[in-house]
Design a protein around this motif. Structure first.
Motif, PDB file in Angstrom:
ATOM      1  N   LEU A 136       1.227  -1.421  -0.407  1.00 50.51           N
ATOM      2  CA  LEU A 136       0.061  -0.071  -0.467  1.00 50.51           C
ATOM      3  C   LEU A 136       0.612   1.314  -0.094  1.00 50.51           C
ATOM      4  O   LEU A 136       1.981   0.924   0.383  1.00 50.51           O
ATOM      5  CB  LEU A 136      -1.270  -0.546   1.712  1.00 50.51           C
ATOM      6  N   GLY A 137       0.495   2.218  -0.960  1.00 53.36           N
ATOM      7  CA  GLY A 137       0.926   3.503  -0.545  1.00 53.36           C
ATOM      8  C   GLY A 137       0.384   4.837  -0.604  1.00 53.36           C
ATOM      9  O   GLY A 137      -0.971   4.280  -0.918  1.00 53.36           O
ATOM     10  N   LEU A 138       0.940   5.807  -0.470  1.00 56.16           N
ATOM     11  CA  LEU A 138      -0.177   7.014  -0.683  1.00 56.16           C
ATOM     12  C   LEU A 138       0.794   8.280  -0.893  1.00 56.16           C
ATOM     13  O   LEU A 138       2.040   8.009  -0.892  1.00 56.16           O
ATOM     14  CB  LEU A 138      -1.020   7.279   0.365  1.00 56.16           C
ATOM     15  N   VAL A 139       0.382   8.652  -1.688  1.00 58.34           N
ATOM     16  CA  VAL A 139       1.307  10.376  -2.460  1.00 58.34           C
ATOM     17  C   VAL A 139       0.407  11.763  -1.811  1.00 58.34           C
ATOM     18  O   VAL A 139      -0.802  11.266  -2.599  1.00 58.34           O
ATOM     19  CB  VAL A 139       1.329  10.467  -3.846  1.00 58.34           C
ATOM     20  N   ARG A 140       1.262  12.884  -1.413  1.00 58.66           N
ATOM     21  CA  ARG A 140       0.293  13.906  -1.372  1.00 58.66           C
ATOM     22  C   ARG A 140       0.327  14.994  -1.366  1.00 58.66           C
ATOM     23  O   ARG A 140       2.201  15.185  -0.730  1.00 58.66           O
ATOM     24  CB  ARG A 140      -1.088  13.996  -0.229  1.00 58.66           C
TER      25      ARG A 140
ATOM     26  N   THR B 113      -3.703  10.225  -2.920  1.00 59.91           N
ATOM     27  CA  THR B 113      -3.764   9.491  -3.514  1.00 59.91           C
ATOM     28  C   THR B 113      -3.290   8.572  -3.606  1.00 59.91           C
ATOM     29  O   THR B 113      -2.178   8.149  -2.715  1.00 59.91           O
ATOM     30  CB  THR B 113      -3.342   9.728  -5.513  1.00 59.91           C
ATOM     31  N   HIS B 114      -4.386   6.946  -3.075  1.00 58.89           N
ATOM     32  CA  HIS B 114      -4.030   5.998  -2.501  1.00 58.89           C
ATOM     33  C   HIS B 114      -3.820   4.961  -3.495  1.00 58.89           C
ATOM     34  O   HIS B 114      -4.398   5.306  -4.320  1.00 58.89           O
ATOM     35  CB  HIS B 114      -4.943   5.778  -1.594  1.00 58.89           C
ATOM     36  N   PHE B 115      -2.822   4.025  -3.414  1.00 57.66           N
ATOM     37  CA  PHE B 115      -2.036   3.163  -4.441  1.00 57.66           C
ATOM     38  C   PHE B 115      -2.249   1.921  -3.324  1.00 57.66           C
ATOM     39  O   PHE B 115      -1.969   1.902  -2.513  1.00 57.66           O
ATOM     40  CB  PHE B 115      -1.270   3.265  -5.135  1.00 57.66           C
ATOM     41  N   ASN B 116      -3.549   0.696  -4.216  1.00 56.96           N
ATOM     42  CA  ASN B 116      -3.901  -0.765  -3.235  1.00 56.96           C
ATOM     43  C   ASN B 116      -2.716  -1.578  -4.197  1.00 56.96           C
ATOM     44  O   ASN B 116      -3.878  -1.696  -5.056  1.00 56.96           O
ATOM     45  CB  ASN B 116      -4.952  -1.122  -2.504  1.00 56.96           C
TER      46      ASN B 116
END
Ligand SMILES: [Zn+2]
Ligand SMILES: [Zn+2]
Length: 546
Positions: free
Chosen positions: A273-277, A351-354
């Motif tokens: 899992l990751g996120l960017v902001r 933005t979440h990435f699964n």
């Protein structure tokens, strides 16, 4: 059947597309700029939603605009690749009423200006390592080469970001990390080697960035971003990228960036899992706005035992893979690239990435009105002062000349004035910044119990330690200090530190630095030679050693 439109004319969608293309060609719609919202365009062009969408689709198909899901439509630059389509589409914009309906391109000379933004230039791909980027319509080579980007954290994410920024030729990188390389880092850090064990992450990452692309200027700080990096360095960056693994550091970076009005790109990863902001001061939510009440309480509880707080930060290791680090690090690098170009970014959104199900979604955070991070410094006075030489008394004198006799200096870091044992009541005058007193040192040497500490961060002129230099009370080089008189604030930068604290000459082979060529260089002959990492980062100042 009733015919509303005469058949000899263009369809409404075609004529709307022509008008929009004409705006692109005449420069009134600049590349990278977001188109007005649908409703506004419908009004402006006098068409229905369905017609507008048809027009936008045809512009997209011809590479004249692009869609950013959840954000809207953006104008693309006109270049050699889409110029022909643009001319065709705009052909009749001005004279559509007299033009017959046809799918053939208009004939005759066109008097539309060729996009001035980017002259057509064919790079020499055999010699020019960055030449390929010339083909990207919006890429501005000079802007990228001039850009100053700070990467905070040289772990799994930081390695990916530093690698990407170096490859893309981002001209000036400032890398910060206080940690050392250990074996477990080697499974997710493309810049580190087995032989780097126990070396400074920042230093090795900086040296390898230089070897990935020798055209890039790199500087590093082997130290803690929360206490050892002057605000004047943040102030001189175009973008800051946080590759951090804890809330305390994120919160500190968020405040620093807000104070000097710089955008920062946060990334976080765990397993797949990751996120960017992106957080831009004044535009939507900031990092602190995203924290729950509980998280803010946890943070303040940690601060209530200040000596323990710093140690806890060093724990909390999160399991990650190099793959998710690549994905999120790549997205962070792209956001930085957009910031460098002045392209729109979704500030205040996440933005979440699964990676388990390959799902990605973007949502906006709500800004909090009572958020304590929302404060941007006013005009900053650049003093020829230096942290190592200037005393608290010197600075107070300057502040009082501006603000009157009631001026006080507010330090960013708590000072431990004294430690007192609750058991044997021995009293020790310490006068050290909090970051330099370990949890162990906070204990009574006789009884072994934790001593009570007296803290201060305000200097009002009555103190016994006014003769101390700013560096000795934990103020980093090139920092910006605050003073106030209860009514107004003034901000003072230690600009005298600039040549040493920020120069991007760490890896300069020629040594044509600022008169001290031996400082802060790592030679790049064959294998990179690195000095042994220092045992502890330099107190309160930007480290300038190689
Ligand atoms: Zn906020
Ligand atoms: Zn004691």
């Amino acid at each position: 059947m009733i015919k509303i439109q005469p058949v000899s004319h263009r369809t409404l969608a075609e004529s709307a597309a022509a008008k929009l293309t004409a705006s692109l060609l005449d420069g009134s719609l600049q590349p990278g700029v977001q188109l007005p919202p649908e409703r506004e365009l419908m009004t402006q062009l006098g068409i229905s939603r369905a017609t507008l969408r048809e027009a936008l689709k045809s512009l997209e198909k011809n590479h004249l605009i692009e869609s950013r899901p959840g954000v809207g439509w953006f104008a693309r630059a006109i270049d050699e690749l889409n110029m022909t389509q643009a001319k065709e589409m705009a052909g009749g914009a001005a004279t559509q009423a007299s033009r017959p309906a046809t799918s053939e391109p208009p004939t005759g000379p066109l008097r539309v200006p060729i996009a001035p933004e980017k002259p057509i230039h064919i790079p020499n791909l055999k010699k020019d390592r960055l030449g390929t980027f010339e083909f990207i319509s919006w890429w501005e080579r000079e802007k990228v080469a001039q850009a100053k980007v700070m990467v905070i954290g040289a772990g799994a994410l930081g390695n990916e970001v530093i690698k990407n920024l170096s490859l893309m030729g981002v001209g000036n990188l400032f890398i910060v990390d206080f940690d050392k390389i250990e074996a477990a880092n080697l499974s997710r850090s493309v810049l580190f080697r087995e032989t780097d064990n126990n070396r400074s992450k920042a230093e090795v990452a900086a040296a390898r960035a230089k070897s990935v692309n020798p055209q890039v200027h790199v500087q590093y700080l082997n130290g803690d971003v929360t206490t050892q990096l002057g605000l004047g360095i943040f102030r001189r960056m175009d973008a800051v990228i946080g590759c951090l693994d804890n809330r305390e550091a994120r919160l500190a970076v968020n405040r620093f960036c807000y104070w000097v009005n710089k955008p920062w790109v946060d990334g976080a990863i765990q397993e797949l899992l990751g996120l960017v902001r992106v957080f831009t001061p004044g535009q939507g939510a900031c990092y602190e706005c995203t924290l729950t009440e509980q998280a803010l309480r946890d943070l303040s509880m940690r601060y209530s035992c200040p000596l323990l707080a710093r140690q806890n930060i060093l724990l909390g290791k999160v399991p990650t893979t190099p793959t998710i680090a690549s994905i999120i690090g790549a997205m962070q690098s792209q956001e930085a690239l957009k910031l460098i170009h002045g392209l729109p970014v979704g500030a205040g959104k996440v933005t979440h990435f699964n990676g388990m199900v390959n799902e990605m979604h973007t949502t906006a955070y709500s800004p909090r009105d009572d958020c304590e991070s929302h404060w941007t410094y006013g005009e900053i006075t650049e003093l020829p002062a230096r942290a190592e030489r200037t005393t608290l008394a010197d600075l107070l004198r300057i502040a009082r000349a501006d603000l009157g006799p009631d001026a006080i200096i507010e330090l960013d870091q708590e000072l431990i004035v004294s430690l007192e044992c609750p058991n044997c009541h021995t009293f020790e005058e310490t006068l050290k910044p909090l970051s330099e007193v370990s949890f162990e040192a906070g204990h009574c040497p006789t009884c072994g119990v934790l001593r009570e500490s007296t803290l201060t961060h305000a200097v009002s002129g009555d103190e016994k330690f006014l003769h101390r230099t700013l560096a000795s009370v934990g103020v980093p080089a090139l920092h910006i200090l605050r003073a106030h008189n209860g009514i107004q604030y003034r901000f003072y930068e230690l600009t005298g530190d600039l040549p040493e604290a920020l120069h991007f000459r760490h890896f300069d082979r020629t040594g044509d630095g600022n008169g001290s060529p031996a400082r802060g260089r790592v030679r790049l002959k064959g294998e990179i030679k690195l000095k042994d990492a220092p045992k502890s980062p330099a107190r309160g100042r930007v480290k300038l050693r190689g």
